[in-house]
Motif scaffolding. Structure first.
Motif, short mmCIF file in Angstrom:
data_model
loop_
_atom_site.label_atom_id
_atom_site.label_comp_id
_atom_site.label_asym_id
_atom_site.label_seq_id
_atom_site.Cartn_x
_atom_site.Cartn_y
_atom_site.Cartn_z
N PRO A 182 23.79 25.28 38.05
CA PRO A 182 23.39 26.62 38.52
C PRO A 182 24.39 27.68 38.05
CG PRO A 182 24.35 25.35 40.32
CD PRO A 182 24.18 24.39 39.16
N VAL A 183 23.89 28.91 37.91
CA VAL A 183 24.75 30.03 37.51
C VAL A 183 25.67 30.38 38.66
CG1 VAL A 183 24.77 32.44 36.81
CG2 VAL A 183 23.01 30.89 35.92
N ARG A 184 26.96 30.52 38.35
CA ARG A 184 27.97 30.84 39.38
C ARG A 184 28.63 32.17 39.03
NH1 ARG A 184 29.26 25.92 42.05
NH2 ARG A 184 28.26 24.11 41.06
N TRP A 185 29.48 32.64 39.98
CA TRP A 185 30.17 33.91 39.73
C TRP A 185 31.04 33.84 38.49
CZ3 TRP A 185 28.45 38.18 41.24
CH2 TRP A 185 27.94 38.40 42.52
N GLU A 186 31.67 32.68 38.26
CA GLU A 186 32.54 32.59 37.10
C GLU A 186 31.78 32.72 35.78
OE1 GLU A 186 32.63 28.40 39.06
OE2 GLU A 186 32.51 30.53 39.69
N ASP A 187 30.45 32.57 35.84
CA ASP A 187 29.65 32.77 34.64
C ASP A 187 29.46 34.25 34.31
OD1 ASP A 187 29.24 30.03 34.21
OD2 ASP A 187 27.64 30.01 35.70
N TYR A 188 29.77 35.11 35.26
CA TYR A 188 29.69 36.55 35.04
C TYR A 188 31.07 37.20 34.95
CZ TYR A 188 24.73 36.47 36.48
OH TYR A 188 23.39 36.23 36.57
N CYS A 189 32.07 36.54 35.57
CA CYS A 189 33.37 37.18 35.82
C CYS A 189 34.34 37.04 34.68
CB CYS A 189 34.02 36.56 37.06
SG CYS A 189 33.37 37.19 38.60
N HIS A 190 35.22 38.04 34.62
CA HIS A 190 36.43 37.93 33.82
C HIS A 190 37.31 36.87 34.47
CE1 HIS A 190 40.33 39.01 32.08
NE2 HIS A 190 39.66 39.68 31.14
N CYS A 195 39.51 34.39 41.02
CA CYS A 195 40.32 34.15 42.22
C CYS A 195 40.13 35.25 43.25
CB CYS A 195 41.79 34.01 41.85
SG CYS A 195 42.50 35.48 41.07
N LEU A 196 39.84 36.48 42.81
CA LEU A 196 39.63 37.58 43.75
C LEU A 196 38.39 37.34 44.59
CD1 LEU A 196 40.36 40.66 41.42
CD2 LEU A 196 41.91 39.53 43.03
N ILE A 197 37.33 36.78 43.99
CA ILE A 197 36.11 36.46 44.73
C ILE A 197 36.38 35.38 45.76
CG2 ILE A 197 33.81 35.44 44.52
CD1 ILE A 197 33.45 36.92 41.92
N ASP A 198 37.12 34.35 45.38
CA ASP A 198 37.44 33.26 46.32
C ASP A 198 38.28 33.79 47.49
OD1 ASP A 198 36.07 31.46 44.78
OD2 ASP A 198 37.84 30.83 43.63
N GLU A 199 39.24 34.68 47.21
CA GLU A 199 40.08 35.24 48.28
C GLU A 199 39.27 36.11 49.23
OE1 GLU A 199 43.20 37.35 46.35
OE2 GLU A 199 44.15 35.55 45.52
N ALA A 200 38.36 36.92 48.68
CA ALA A 200 37.53 37.78 49.52
C ALA A 200 36.63 36.96 50.42
CB ALA A 200 36.71 38.73 48.66
N LYS A 201 36.07 35.86 49.89
CA LYS A 201 35.22 34.99 50.70
C LYS A 201 36.03 34.36 51.82
CE LYS A 201 34.40 30.81 49.63
NZ LYS A 201 34.01 29.53 49.01
N ALA A 202 37.22 33.86 51.50
CA ALA A 202 38.06 33.23 52.52
C ALA A 202 38.46 34.22 53.62
CB ALA A 202 39.31 32.64 51.87
N ASP A 203 38.80 35.45 53.23
CA ASP A 203 39.19 36.46 54.21
C ASP A 203 38.02 36.84 55.10
OD1 ASP A 203 41.81 36.56 53.37
OD2 ASP A 203 41.47 38.21 51.95
N TYR A 204 36.82 36.93 54.52
CA TYR A 204 35.63 37.25 55.32
C TYR A 204 35.31 36.11 56.27
CZ TYR A 204 30.73 38.37 56.33
OH TYR A 204 29.53 38.63 56.95
N GLN A 205 35.38 34.88 55.78
CA GLN A 205 35.10 33.71 56.61
C GLN A 205 36.09 33.62 57.77
OE1 GLN A 205 32.66 30.80 56.03
NE2 GLN A 205 33.20 30.83 58.20
N ALA A 206 37.35 33.99 57.53
CA ALA A 206 38.38 33.90 58.57
C ALA A 206 38.40 35.11 59.49
CB ALA A 206 39.76 33.74 57.90
#
Length: 564
Positions: A182-190, A195-206
C-alpha cells in the motif's frame, strides 16, 4: 498606536464608526481620538443612530446607555432589526457602573462594556483590537469558502494513505521499487520529513497535541518538493483507545515557509533599522530564559548599554506590580495561543521611577509539539503620550483650578445616582453653594487671592464628604455637593442633608488665609432632594437647588434653604 484596518470596500477605504452619545464632550473626545485612522460619524441620540445606520453601514458602533428618548438598550434592539446591521460589533461607553446594566448589555449582544470616565487610549486599543478580530473573522470566512485544500486518510493498521487532491496541490509518488505494498506517507515525503510525521502522530496519540498537525515536504505533480501542512484527527479508534484511522486536510504552505526563511535572513537588518529609530528590540530564547536586546532597549530603562543580555525573570521583575498580571496574561496568550503580544505597562527605570512603554512581540519559532522556542518583539517609551492622555482627561472632566469634577462629570454622576436610587430605593440630595461677597474679595485683593479662596473652599468641602459623595465646581464661585445613598424616607433624608449642610456652614465660616491677607466669606446654600424619577431631568434638579440657594441669599446669606 495600532494601524487601522480596512474592513470593507476597496483597499483605500477606512473603517467607519458610528458614535452615539448625548454628551458633546464625549463625542468631541472620540472624534479627536479616532479621526486620524477611522471615518467617524457622531449623533446625539438613539433615534438619530438608527436613522444614520439605515442610510449607511458602519463597521462598529460606540453606544452610550443613558440618553433621551430611547436609551442604549432600546437603540441596540432597533439597530438589530435593520437588514444591514447583521453582526456589527457594539461597544457600550457609559457611566452605568453596575453589574445588571453590564449583563443586560452583553445579553443583547454587545462586544464590550466600558465605564466612564474611561482611558482614551485604552478605548482606542479596544476598538482597534475588536476591528482586528472582525477583520480576521471575515478573512477566515472567505478563506473557508474558497480554501485550496485537499483531503487525506491514513489507515494506521496497514499504513495505507489515500489522498484526494480535490482543489488542492496535486501530489506525486516518490519512485520506489515496491510491488503491491500500500502507498504510505514515505512514498510522498522527502526523507527528512518522514520522522516528523511519526513524531506528530505519537504526540497526538499521547495527548500532547490536540490534533495531528505537521509541516512536511511532499513531491508535487511537477516533481518539486513543496512544503505542505497536514492537519487531521482520529475518526476511528480501537477498543483499547488506540487510533485506527486519521482523516484530515492538507494545504500548500510554501509561501509561508519561504517567508519564514526570509524573515530569519532579514532579522539582522531589522535590528539595525530599529536601532536607528530608538526603538528597543528583544529576542527571547524561551527555553533557556535568556533575553538578548539592543542598546535602545537599555537606554529606555537606563541600563548600561554594553550589557545586552538579561534573564527573562529580571525583565519581568521591572514591570510595575499593578500592570504585571495584565502583561503576563497577554504574554501567556502569545505563547500558548499564538496571538501577538501587545501590552502597555510601566517598567522600572534604573533611577527608580517608572516609564510607560508599549511592547509588542510574537513567537517566531516553535518545536514539533507546538511549544514556543523563540519570540521577538519591540519596546518603545510612551511616557509623553500617557502624560498627554492624563492631561486631556483632566481638562475634559475636571475643573483646572480646584481639581474638582466639572459640570460634565457631575451631570453623568447625577444621572447614575438617579438610576441607583430607583434600583436601591434610596434618596439623594443636591446642594447648590454660592460664596457670599466673593466679587468684593476678588476686586479688593486681586484674582490670585480669589483663586486661592476657591481652592480652599474646594478642599474644605471635600473634607466634609464621604467617598460616595461628589463635590463639583460649576464655575465662578458656584459649587455643587451631591449626597447619595440616603434613606428613601424623605424626612430622614432631609434631616441628614441639613446636618451636613450645617457642617459645611461651620467649615466655610472659618477665616481664610489668602497670602498676607485674612478674609472671611460665607456660603449661601440651597438644598433639594431627588429620587429615582427618570422623568425628572438633571437640569431640573440643579435648577431647583439653584432656586433654593437664591432664597438663602434673599434671606440674608450664610444660611440654608430647602426646596421640595
Amino acid at each position: 498606536m495600532a494601524e487601522a484596518l480596512v474592513i470593507q470596500g476597496d483597499a483605500g477605504d477606512r473603517p467607519s464608526i458610528l458614535a452615539v452619545d448625548d454628551t458633546p464632550a464625549i463625542l468631541q473626545l472620540l472624534q479627536v481620538l479616532l479621526c486620524d485612522d477611522y471615518d467617524i460619524v457622531i449623533v446625539d441620540s438613539g433615534l438619530a443612530a438608527v436613522e444614520a445606520f439605515a442610510r449607511k453601514t458602519f463597521d462598529l458602533v460606540l453606544l452610550d446607555l443613558l440618553m433621551p428618548q430611547i436609551d442604549g438598550f432600546e437603540t441596540l434592539k432597533r439597530l438589530k432589526q435593520l437588514p444591514n446591521f447583521a453582526s456589527t460589533p457594539v461597544i457600550f461607553l457609559t457611566a452605568m457602573d453596575d453589574l445588571a446594566s453590564e449583563r443586560c448589555a452583553l445579553e443583547l449582544g454587545a462586544d464590550e462594556y466600558i465605564v466612564k470616565p474611561f482611558k482614551p487610549m485604552l478605548v482606542r486599543l479596544r476598538i482597534d483590537n475588536l476591528l482586528q478580530r472582525v477583520h480576521l473573522q471575515r478573512q477566515l470566512e472567505m478563506a473557508l469558502a474558497s480554501a485550496d485544500k485537499g483531503l487525506w486518510e491514513w489507515d494506521l493498521r496497514t499504513g495505507r494513505v489515500s489522498i484526494d487532491a480535490c482543489w488542492g496541490e496535486r501530489l506525486s509518488l516518490v519512485r520506489h521499487d515496491r510491488n503491491d505494498d500500500p502507498v504510505r506517507w514515505e512514498d510522498y515525503c522527502h526523507p527528512d520529513s518522514v520522522c516528523l510525521i511519526d513524531e506528530a502522530k505519537a504526540d497526538y496519540q499521547a495527548g500532547r497535541l490536540p490534533a495531528f498537525d505537521v509541516d512536511v515536504q511532499l513531491l508535487n505533480a511537477n516533481e518539486q518538493w513543496v512544503w505542505i501542512n497536514l492537519y487531521g484527527k482520529a475518526v476511528m479508534t480501537s477498543a483499547e483507545g488506540d487510533f485506527v484511522r486519521l482523516k484530515g486536510t492538507y494545504r500548500n504552505i510554501e509561501r509561508r515557509k519561504q517567508a519564514e526563511i526570509a524573515l530569519q535572513k532579514s532579522e539582522e537588518r531589522f535590528r539595525f533599522v530599529m536601532e536607528t529609530t530608538g526603538e528597543g528590540i528583544w529576542d527571547w530564547r524561551v527555553v533557556s530564559g535568556e533575553v538578548v536586546h539592543n542598546a535602545s532597549f537599555s537606554r529606555i530603562l537606563g541600563m548600561e548599554e554594553h550589557n545586552l543580555e538579561h534573564a527573562a525573570s529580571f525583565i519581568r521583575s521591572l514591570i510595575h506590580p499593578d500592570d504585571l498580571a495584565s502583561a503576563m496574561g497577554q504574554m501567556a496568550a502569545c505563547l500558548d495561543e499564538g496571538k501577538d503580544f501587545v501590552s502597555e505597562h510601566r517598567m522600572r527605570h534604573v533611577d527608580g521611577h517608572y516609564v510607560w512603554v508599549a511592547e509588542k512581540g510574537r513567537v517566531v519559532e516553535r518545536g514539533a509539539a507546538g511549544q514556543p522556542i523563540r519570540a521577538v518583539g519591540s519596546l518603545r517609551d510612551i511616557s509623553e503620550r500617557k502624560a498627554l492622555e492624563a492631561e486631556y482627561k483632566r481638562l475634559a472632566l475636571y475643573d483646572p483650578l480646584t481639581g474638582l469634577p466639572n459640570r460634565r462629570l457631575l451631570v453623568d454622576r447625577l444621572r447614575q445616582a438617579i438610576i441607583q436610587n430607583r434600583r436601591n430605593k434610596e434618596c439623594g440630595v443636591l446642594m447648590f453653594l454660592d460664596m457670599d461677597r466673593f466679587k468684593q474679595i476678588n476686586d479688593t485683593f486681586g484674582h490670585e487671592s480669589g483663586d486661592m479662596l476657591l481652592i480652599e473652599v474646594g478642599c474644605r468641602l471635600s473634607s466634609c464628604m464621604r467617598e460616595t459623595d461628589t463635590v463639583a465646581r460649576l464655575g465662578g464661585d458656584e459649587f455643587i455637593v451631591m449626597l447619595t445613598e440616603l434613606p428613601d424616607e424623605r424626612m430622614v433624608a432631609r434631616y441628614d442633608a441639613e446636618r451636613v449642610g450645617n457642617k459645611i456652614l461651620d467649615v466655610l465660616n472659618q477665616p481664610y488665609q489668602l497670602g498676607q491677607n485674612i478674609c472671611e466669606s460665607t456660603p449661601s446654600i440651597g438644598l433639594t432632594l431627588f429620587g429615582g424619577d427618570a422623568t425628572e431631568s438633571v437640569e431640573a434638579i440643579i435648577k431647583r437647588a439653584d432656586g433654593a440657594m437664591y432664597e438663602a441669599k434673599m434671606a440674608g446669606r450664610n444660611r440654608l434653604r430647602f426646596s421640595i
